[in-house]
Design a protein around this motif. Structure first.
Motif, PDB file in Angstrom:
ATOM      1  N   LEU A 170       0.837  -1.192   0.000  1.00  0.00           N
ATOM      2  CA  LEU A 170       0.000   0.000   0.000  1.00  0.00           C
ATOM      3  C   LEU A 170       0.880   1.252   0.000  1.00  0.00           C
ATOM      4  O   LEU A 170       1.602   1.532   0.952  1.00  0.00           O
ATOM      5  CB  LEU A 170      -0.915   0.008   1.229  1.00  0.00           C
ATOM      6  N   VAL A 171       0.768   2.012  -1.080  1.00  0.00           N
ATOM      7  CA  VAL A 171       1.587   3.208  -1.250  1.00  0.00           C
ATOM      8  C   VAL A 171       0.842   4.451  -0.793  1.00  0.00           C
ATOM      9  O   VAL A 171       1.399   5.282  -0.064  1.00  0.00           O
ATOM     10  CB  VAL A 171       2.019   3.365  -2.725  1.00  0.00           C
ATOM     11  N   GLU A 172      -0.419   4.590  -1.195  1.00  0.00           N
ATOM     12  CA  GLU A 172      -1.133   5.839  -0.935  1.00  0.00           C
ATOM     13  C   GLU A 172      -2.565   5.578  -0.490  1.00  0.00           C
ATOM     14  O   GLU A 172      -3.227   4.677  -1.000  1.00  0.00           O
ATOM     15  CB  GLU A 172      -1.140   6.710  -2.197  1.00  0.00           C
ATOM     16  N   ALA A 173      -3.024   6.374   0.474  1.00  0.00           N
ATOM     17  CA  ALA A 173      -4.402   6.280   0.945  1.00  0.00           C
ATOM     18  C   ALA A 173      -4.949   7.685   1.183  1.00  0.00           C
ATOM     19  O   ALA A 173      -4.247   8.551   1.706  1.00  0.00           O
ATOM     20  CB  ALA A 173      -4.485   5.465   2.229  1.00  0.00           C
ATOM     21  N   CYS A 174      -6.204   7.892   0.778  1.00  0.00           N
ATOM     22  CA  CYS A 174      -6.900   9.168   0.976  1.00  0.00           C
ATOM     23  C   CYS A 174      -8.202   8.875   1.707  1.00  0.00           C
ATOM     24  O   CYS A 174      -9.037   8.116   1.192  1.00  0.00           O
ATOM     25  CB  CYS A 174      -7.181   9.849  -0.358  1.00  0.00           C
ATOM     26  N   ILE A 175      -8.381   9.482   2.876  1.00  0.00           N
ATOM     27  CA  ILE A 175      -9.551   9.211   3.695  1.00  0.00           C
ATOM     28  C   ILE A 175     -10.354  10.493   3.888  1.00  0.00           C
ATOM     29  O   ILE A 175      -9.826  11.507   4.351  1.00  0.00           O
ATOM     30  CB  ILE A 175      -9.164   8.648   5.078  1.00  0.00           C
ATOM     31  N   LYS A 184       2.530   4.649   2.794  1.00  0.00           N
ATOM     32  CA  LYS A 184       3.661   5.571   2.657  1.00  0.00           C
ATOM     33  C   LYS A 184       3.203   7.019   2.478  1.00  0.00           C
ATOM     34  O   LYS A 184       3.871   7.939   2.954  1.00  0.00           O
ATOM     35  CB  LYS A 184       4.535   5.144   1.477  1.00  0.00           C
ATOM     36  N   LEU A 185       2.081   7.223   1.772  1.00  0.00           N
ATOM     37  CA  LEU A 185       1.531   8.568   1.574  1.00  0.00           C
ATOM     38  C   LEU A 185       0.091   8.554   2.075  1.00  0.00           C
ATOM     39  O   LEU A 185      -0.724   7.738   1.624  1.00  0.00           O
ATOM     40  CB  LEU A 185       1.555   8.977   0.093  1.00  0.00           C
ATOM     41  N   LEU A 186      -0.236   9.464   2.982  1.00  0.00           N
ATOM     42  CA  LEU A 186      -1.562   9.474   3.592  1.00  0.00           C
ATOM     43  C   LEU A 186      -2.151  10.878   3.572  1.00  0.00           C
ATOM     44  O   LEU A 186      -1.468  11.857   3.909  1.00  0.00           O
ATOM     45  CB  LEU A 186      -1.489   8.967   5.034  1.00  0.00           C
TER      46      LEU A 186
END
Length: 270
Positions: free
Chosen positions: A191-196, A212-214
Motif C-alpha cells: 500500500l503506497v497511498e491512501a486518501c480518507i 507511505k503517503l496518507l
C-alpha cells in the motif's frame, strides 16, 4: 447501401480475433455487450471476456448459483439480474476494471460473489447511494491494486454494518464514507497511498498503517477526536497531508507526529 461489415456476402466482423472483439466490447454498455450473445454460438459468452465493465443505474444485481444444465451461461431478467456461477468458471475472467455506481445487490453475498468472479481485477470503483441491499461490504480481491469507495449511505433497520477489505496487493485506497464505523482492513507493505474523507475510525487507520503517503480530510481529522490518543504507528509513512481549520486539527498534530517516526513531508491544508 452495402453493409460495411460484409463484402460480397462475407461476414468480416466474425473473422476478427477474440482479443479485438473484447476490446470493442469495452466501449459498449453491459446491455449492448450482452446483446451480442444471441448472434451465434461463438458469441454466446464472448462478452464475458471484456476487460472493462461499467454498471450504472438502473442495474439490479443478483449473483446466484444456477442449475447444472445452465452452468456455462448467464441469464438476465427483470431489468438487470446477473446469474453467475460456478466455483471453477469465472464470469468476468479478463475484467481488470470494474465501476459500480448505485447498484442494488440481492444481499451481502451477491457483492462477494461478483468480486470472486473477477480473478484478475485490478481497479475497482464503488459508489453507493441510499440502501442497496448490503450491510457488510466485503472486498476480498487478491489481485486488486487500486480501489475507490464513495459511500453515501444511511443506516436502515437492524443490519450489521461493516467494511472488510482483504486486498494483499493493494497500492492505492480512497474512501469517502460518513456512515460505516466498523472497519477490518488487511493492509500490506504494497500500500503506497491512501486518501480518507469522512469518518476515520481506528480499524481503518490500523489497517492502512503501513501506507507511505496518507491524506486525511478535515472531516476525517475531526473524527479522530474519538480515538486519540490511541493511534497506530505509521512506520512507513513519509508524506502526510492533513485538512485542518481553526477549530479542528492543530491540537491533534503532536499525537499524529509522534506515531509517524519516519515522516519527511507534512502538508497542512484548509
Amino acid at each position: 447501401m452495402e453493409d460495411s461489415s460484409t463484402t460480397n456476402g462475407e461476414d468480416w466482423i466474425s473473422k476478427l480475433p477474440d482479443s479485438l472483439l473484447c476490446h470493442i466490447f469495452s466501449f459498449l454498455s453491459p446491455k449492448e455487450a450482452v446483446g451480442t450473445s444471441i448472434l451465434s454460438k461463438r458469441w454466446e459468452n464472448l462478452w464475458t471476456l471484456s476487460p472493462v465493465f461499467i454498471f450504472v443505474i438502473p442495474l439490479r444485481l443478483t449473483v446466484a448459483m444456477v442449475p447444472s444444465h445452465m452452468q456455462n451461461t448467464c441469464g438476465f431478467k427483470n431489468s438487470w439480474k446477473i446469474c453467475a456461477q460456478l466455483p471453477n468458471i469465472y464470469l468476468f475472467a479478463n475484467t481488470k476494471f470494474l465501476y459500480l455506481n448505485s447498484v442494488i445487490y440481492g444481499d451481502d453475498a451477491s457483492m462477494q460473489k461478483l468480486f470472486s468472479s473477477c480473478p484478475v481485477l485490478e481497479d475497482l470503483v464503488i459508489k453507493r447511494h441510499d440502501w442497496d441491499g448490503v450491510g457488510i461490504m466485503n472486498i476480498s480481491v487478491p489481485s486488486l491494486k487500486r480501489s475507490i469507495f464513495s459511500l453515501s449511505l444511511r443506516s436502515i433497520g437492524n443490519y450489521e454494518y461493516k467494511v472488510v477489505i482483504n486486498t494483499p496487493n493493494l497500492e492505492y485506497l480512497e474512501i469517502d464514507d460518513y456512515m460505516y464505523e466498523d472497519y477490518s482492513v488487511n493492509s500490506t507493505p504494497s500500500l503506497v497511498e491512501a486518501c480518507i474523507q469522512g469518518t476515520c475510525v481506528f480499524g481503518l487507520l490500523d489497517g492502512i498503517s503501513q501506507v507511505k503517503l496518507l491524506a486525511l480530510s478535515g472531516d476525517a481529522m475531526q473524527s479522530l477526536h474519538n480515538i486519540v490518543p490511541i493511534l497506530p504507528t505509521f512506520h512507513n509513512l513519509t508524506h502526510l497531508k492533513l485538512g485542518i481549520d481553526d477549530n479542528v486539527g492543530c491540537e491533534l498534530l503532536p499525537n499524529i507526529l509522534q506515531t509517524s517516526p519516519n515522516l519527511k513531508v507534512l502538508t497542512l491544508s484548509r
